[in-house]
Scaffold this active site. Structure first.
Site, mmCIF file in Angstrom:
data_model
loop_
_atom_site.group_PDB
_atom_site.id
_atom_site.type_symbol
_atom_site.label_atom_id
_atom_site.label_comp_id
_atom_site.label_asym_id
_atom_site.label_seq_id
_atom_site.Cartn_x
_atom_site.Cartn_y
_atom_site.Cartn_z
ATOM 1 N N HIS A 144 -10.159 2.567 -20.809
ATOM 2 C CA HIS A 144 -10.167 3.730 -19.897
ATOM 3 C C HIS A 144 -10.518 3.316 -18.468
ATOM 4 O O HIS A 144 -11.051 4.107 -17.703
ATOM 5 C CB HIS A 144 -11.140 4.816 -20.373
ATOM 6 C CG HIS A 144 -11.047 5.117 -21.835
ATOM 7 N ND1 HIS A 144 -10.178 6.043 -22.361
ATOM 8 C CD2 HIS A 144 -11.692 4.569 -22.904
ATOM 9 C CE1 HIS A 144 -10.303 6.077 -23.681
ATOM 10 N NE2 HIS A 144 -11.215 5.180 -24.041
ATOM 11 N N SER A 174 -0.379 -4.516 7.733
ATOM 12 C CA SER A 174 -0.014 -3.143 8.052
ATOM 13 C C SER A 174 0.429 -3.080 9.506
ATOM 14 O O SER A 174 -0.082 -3.825 10.343
ATOM 15 C CB SER A 174 -1.218 -2.235 7.831
ATOM 16 O OG SER A 174 -1.085 -1.059 8.594
#
Ligand code: ARG
Length: 464
Positions: free
Chosen positions: A159, A280
């Site tokens: 999980h 970026s």
């Protein structure tokens, strides 16, 4: 120059509509089958000569002409014509230009239906071999890295929550298992790809006594398709290829999801090589894991191609239908995409730098040895369910105090269960936890090293 319309339009009065010509043409994409098409034609020419349908001189003229065509294509001198519809007719028309009317005899006893099925099978066989070679390289990279990190702890997750410690090597060998099954799927698929449709002709076979087994053997096929209707029509072999590719792409996508997480500021488990990242355009600090993200994203088109092929096939009555021309672009893109993804993966695994300290610290942080404490209490005679509850309380206590399980003092632990003794700390350490999972398939470093050695043998094994 043969007038394109002369080739097939004996029964027609009107020429093809210009739009229809473009709409039905496949040469824009099927020209990449030229090598396989020419190999198939050479084998067929030999079979025609054996069957006395052409003379030995005609056979040699055809083969020589086909080799010239191949050289023209490879040197970029070949003029592809949309009016000639597909790779098969482009090659044949040029052959006839080169060798005269003898070229027109090549299509005796065959149809584009068995021809294209042959081409696609030969093409896929090559692609499968290339994919398998890449999978071998990916597996080799994984095993090398797993060996280096056979004892280095990291948190194992369920999980996406810290569950129990594992070694980084053990985690990598989980990826190895996936790749190994992927290779088995491609090997298995190859057996059904590697069957010759030649001789099935349009759908019912041919009136010429061509030796199908001989053409099959000449092309390296292991057998002959047993039913001519099936041979020209079904594309289940391409569907199997796409299904195997989709499963592999799904695995690569899962790995890349992990790489993206691991490379993030939150995890810092690995450093991706600069060459596999981009910056970026606005945020100067960014180092984006573009390559793993793209591999993850490309799974989508691979899955899509599988569905396209299934849908393409499902409504087709026997035998060949033009629908099948639509099989090529999905198949080609699947092969190209998968090869690109495997190559990227191989290179990333070879070049990424694991941050062993960060992985180890994360494994310390999440109470990952709680199950070990419960197992310890079981060995002291407690039923597992009671031990589970007690350890839950210990975890709550440690969490409130902001300390790791291994740092809870003995007297505090004994307040939860008096059976706990000094030897508990061996259990609570990462090394103790890892070493205790000492059986086949588990994460104890000794077992991981064994699995590495075994994995190396399995890569070399050419069975399934
Ligand atoms: N371009 C066709 C294909 O890709 C070749 C076979 C055409 N056969 C036919 N009968 N129209 O399937």
């Amino acid at each position: 120059m043969t007038e394109p319309n002369d080739l097939l339009r004996g029964r027609f009065e009107a020429p093809t509509d210009a739009f229809v010509e473009r709409f039905t043409a496949s040469v824009g994409f099927d020209q990449r089958l030229y090598r396989h098409d020419i190999a198939g034609s050479i084998a067929h020419a030999r079979a025609l000569a054996e069957a006395r349908a052409i003379t030995a001189d005609e056979r040699d003229a055809i083969i020589g002409g086909l080799e010239t065509v191949r050289a023209e294509i490879e040197s970029g001198r070949f003029a592809w014509s949309v009016a000639l519809e597909d790779v098969h007719m482009n090659v044949e028309a040029r052959l006839t230009e080169l060798v005269g009317d003898t070229g027109k005899k090549l299509h005796t006893g065959r149809s584009r239906n068995d021809q294209v099925a042959t081409d696609l099978r030969l093409y896929l066989r090559d692609e499968i071999d290339a994919v398998i070679a890449l999978l071998d390289e990916v597996m080799a990279q994984l095993v090398d890295l797993a060996e280096r990190h056979a004892a280095d702890p990291m948190p194992g997750f369920t999980h996406l929550q810290t569950a129990q410690p594992v070694t980084f090597g053990h985690h990598l060998l989980a990826w190895f298992e996936m790749a190994h099954r992927d290779r088995a799927r491609f090997r298995d698929c190859r057996k059904r790809v590697n069957v010759s449709p030649l001789g099935a002709a349009a759908l019912a076979g041919t009136t010429f006594p061509i030796d199908r087994e001989a053409t099959a053997a000449a092309l390296g096929f292991v057998g002959v398709a047993a039913n001519s209707l099936d041979a020209v029509s079904d594309r289940d072999f391409a569907i199997e290829f796409c299904a195997s590719a989709a499963t592999t792409a799904m695995h690569l996508s899962r790995w890349c999801e992990e790489l993206v997480l691991w490379a993030s500021e939150r995890f810092r488990f690995i450093d991706l090589p600069d060459a596999f990242c981009t910056g970026s355009s606005i945020m100067p600090q960014k180092k984006n894991p573009d390559v793993p993200e793209l591999v993850r994203g490309k799974a989508g088109r691979v899955f899509g191609h599988l569905l396209a092929l299934l849908t393409l096939m499902k409504g087709q009555p026997l035998a060949y239908n033009k629908d099948n021309q639509e099989d090529k672009e999905p198949v080609f893109d699947t092969a190209d995409t998968l090869r690109g993804c495997l190559r990227a993966m191989r290179d990333i695994i070879g070049a990424m730098r694991p941050n062993v300290a960060a992985m180890g610290a994360a494994a310390e942080a999440g109470f990952a040895t709680a199950t070990d404490l419960a197992d310890y209490l079981v060995r002291k005679g407690r039923p597992f369910r009671d031990a589970h509850r007690v350890v839950g309380e210990v975890v709550r206590h440690a969490q409130a105090g902001g300390i790791a399980l291994a740092d809870v003092p003995l007297d505090a632990l004994r307040r939860f269960d008096p059976a706990i003794a000094e030897d508990v700390y061996a259990t609570l350490s990462l090394a103790g936890s890892l070493a205790a999972r000492d059986h086949l398939g588990a994460t104890a470093p000794a077992r991981v090293r064994e699995a590495v050695a075994q994995a190396r043998r399995r890569i070399a094994d050419d069975g399934p």
